[in-house]
Design a protein around this motif. Structure first.
Motif, PDB file in Angstrom:
ATOM      1  N   SER A 197      41.579  47.263  39.635  1.00  0.00           N
ATOM      2  CA  SER A 197      41.733  45.845  39.939  1.00  0.00           C
ATOM      3  C   SER A 197      42.336  45.160  38.719  1.00  0.00           C
ATOM      4  O   SER A 197      42.772  45.801  37.775  1.00  0.00           O
ATOM      5  N   TRP A 198      42.343  43.827  38.726  1.00  0.00           N
ATOM      6  CA  TRP A 198      42.880  43.065  37.609  1.00  0.00           C
ATOM      7  C   TRP A 198      41.794  42.166  37.033  1.00  0.00           C
ATOM      8  O   TRP A 198      40.940  41.667  37.768  1.00  0.00           O
ATOM      9  N   ILE A 199      41.849  41.958  35.697  1.00  0.00           N
ATOM     10  CA  ILE A 199      40.976  40.990  35.058  1.00  0.00           C
ATOM     11  C   ILE A 199      41.854  39.935  34.402  1.00  0.00           C
ATOM     12  O   ILE A 199      42.827  40.245  33.716  1.00  0.00           O
ATOM     13  N   ASN A 200      41.544  38.689  34.670  1.00  0.00           N
ATOM     14  CA  ASN A 200      42.296  37.565  34.120  1.00  0.00           C
ATOM     15  C   ASN A 200      41.504  36.924  32.988  1.00  0.00           C
ATOM     16  O   ASN A 200      40.338  36.551  33.178  1.00  0.00           O
ATOM     17  N   GLU A 201      42.144  36.776  31.836  1.00  0.00           N
ATOM     18  CA  GLU A 201      41.489  36.096  30.726  1.00  0.00           C
ATOM     19  C   GLU A 201      41.349  34.613  31.039  1.00  0.00           C
ATOM     20  O   GLU A 201      42.242  34.013  31.651  1.00  0.00           O
ATOM     21  N   THR A 202      40.253  34.023  30.568  1.00  0.00           N
ATOM     22  CA  THR A 202      39.960  32.630  30.917  1.00  0.00           C
ATOM     23  C   THR A 202      39.977  31.701  29.708  1.00  0.00           C
ATOM     24  O   THR A 202      39.409  30.617  29.753  1.00  0.00           O
ATOM     25  N   LEU A 203      40.642  32.087  28.625  1.00  0.00           N
ATOM     26  CA  LEU A 203      40.625  31.280  27.405  1.00  0.00           C
ATOM     27  C   LEU A 203      41.286  29.923  27.617  1.00  0.00           C
ATOM     28  O   LEU A 203      40.756  28.886  27.216  1.00  0.00           O
ATOM     29  N   TYR A 204      42.473  29.916  28.228  1.00  0.00           N
ATOM     30  CA  TYR A 204      43.187  28.671  28.475  1.00  0.00           C
ATOM     31  C   TYR A 204      43.240  28.423  29.985  1.00  0.00           C
ATOM     32  O   TYR A 204      43.536  29.341  30.749  1.00  0.00           O
ATOM     33  N   PRO A 205      42.996  27.197  30.426  1.00  0.00           N
ATOM     34  CA  PRO A 205      42.958  26.945  31.871  1.00  0.00           C
ATOM     35  C   PRO A 205      44.317  27.016  32.555  1.00  0.00           C
ATOM     36  O   PRO A 205      44.389  27.319  33.746  1.00  0.00           O
ATOM     37  N   GLU A 206      45.405  26.754  31.810  1.00  0.00           N
ATOM     38  CA  GLU A 206      46.725  26.710  32.454  1.00  0.00           C
ATOM     39  C   GLU A 206      47.626  27.890  32.115  1.00  0.00           C
ATOM     40  O   GLU A 206      48.761  27.963  32.603  1.00  0.00           O
ATOM     41  N   TRP A 207      47.162  28.806  31.276  1.00  0.00           N
ATOM     42  CA  TRP A 207      48.051  29.882  30.810  1.00  0.00           C
ATOM     43  C   TRP A 207      47.202  31.043  30.335  1.00  0.00           C
ATOM     44  O   TRP A 207      46.090  30.837  29.852  1.00  0.00           O
TER      45      TRP A 207
END
Length: 289
Positions: A5-15
């Motif tokens: 699957s994929w994991i998305n980093e959540t550091l910045y809300p727009e990028w």
């Protein structure tokens, strides 16, 4: 367990960035944060804290080498080193490469980070955990520096998360006041100050705060691929302004004596010297000299 699957980093809300996950190795909610470790297709094994990429096997050497070798070689005579955070053990391993280091105290607040790093990321620390010069403490770095005696350390290395959540207290006046107290006359402290293209306030506010307690404050840079947004800044606060301008020939000689020349993947004497030459968009966020 396999996920693909994929994991998305959540550091910045727009990028941000995302990784395709080959296999999830661990997912733990500690007393302080959510910890995940997975095997990626591109960067080896990856540790994530509260949704933010902390370290990958693929590029950890950039951050760890620059956070460690720059202050220790600039100082030249650091015998006692304090590490705050850095629970993966990579900073500890590189500190112990320096033969002049007699004692390396590492204080990590989250014991689960250490446990999981030992189990799933053993290459990062190597044998550092068992070095007799190493003292590893699971505890609060704030309390440690508050209670440490005056002039106890030559160099302090802070490897923390950003100033939110568990890492927030490592960016306060009280913390830097105590760090200045427990450092020797030529002592210095380095710490991550974020990616200034996206986190300029972090560099500005932290530098201004350190300037209240140290006569010389600056920063240097490292290009870490998984810290998205360009250069990562590493904050520098020293009692001796000359340390940041240590001649390159001196750095070269010290690195040669330590057996580091040709043994690093990012740091070199030339990179060391050049890292303090900041682009204007970064330098403008530092306090006046």
């Amino acid at each position: 367990m396999p996920t693909d699957s994929w994991i998305n980093e959540t550091l910045y809300p727009e990028w941000g960035q995302r990784f395709r996950v080959k296999r999830e190795l661990a997912r733990v909610k500690s007393d302080f944060q959510d910890i995940a470790i997975f095997e990626s297709y591109t960067h080896g094994r990856v540790m994530v804290l509260d949704g933010v990429i902390q370290i990958t096997e693929g590029d950890e050497f950039v951050y760890q080498e620059m956070l460690t070798h720059v202050p220790l070689l600039a100082h030249g005579e650091a015998a006692n080193v304090l590490i705050i955070g850095a629970g993966d053990g990579g900073v500890l391993r590189r500190v112990l490469l320096h033969p002049n280091v007699k004692r390396a105290v590492m204080v990590e607040i989250d014991g689960e980070v250490i446990r999981l790093a030992k189990e799933f990321l053993p290459k990062i620390a190597g044998d550092a955990w068992n070095d007799p010069r190493a003292q590893v403490i699971v505890g609060d770095g704030i309390d440690y520096v508050k209670n440490a005696p005056d002039n106890a350390f030559d160099v302090i290395i802070v490897d923390s998360t950003d100033p939110i959540g568990v890492g927030e207290v490592l960016f306060t006046d009280d913390f830097y006041r105590n760090c200045a107290r427990i450092l020797t006359a030529r002592g210095l402290i380095v710490n991550q100050c974020g990616v200034p293209f996206m986190q300029a306030d972090e560099l500005h506010d932290t530098s201004a705060r350190r300037r209240r307690f140290f006569p010389h404050v600056t920063a240097y840079v490292a290009a870490v691929p998984t810290y998205v947004g360009g250069f990562m800044t590493l904050g520098w606060a020293a009692k001796d302004a000359a340390l940041a301008a240590t001649p390159i020939d001196t750095i070269h000689a010290r690195a040669q004596a330590a057996g580091l020349l040709g043994a690093t993947e990012y740091w070199t004497p030339e990179i060391h010297a050049g890292a303090f030459n900041l682009p204007p968009y970064i330098a403008r966020h530092l306090p006046p000299a």
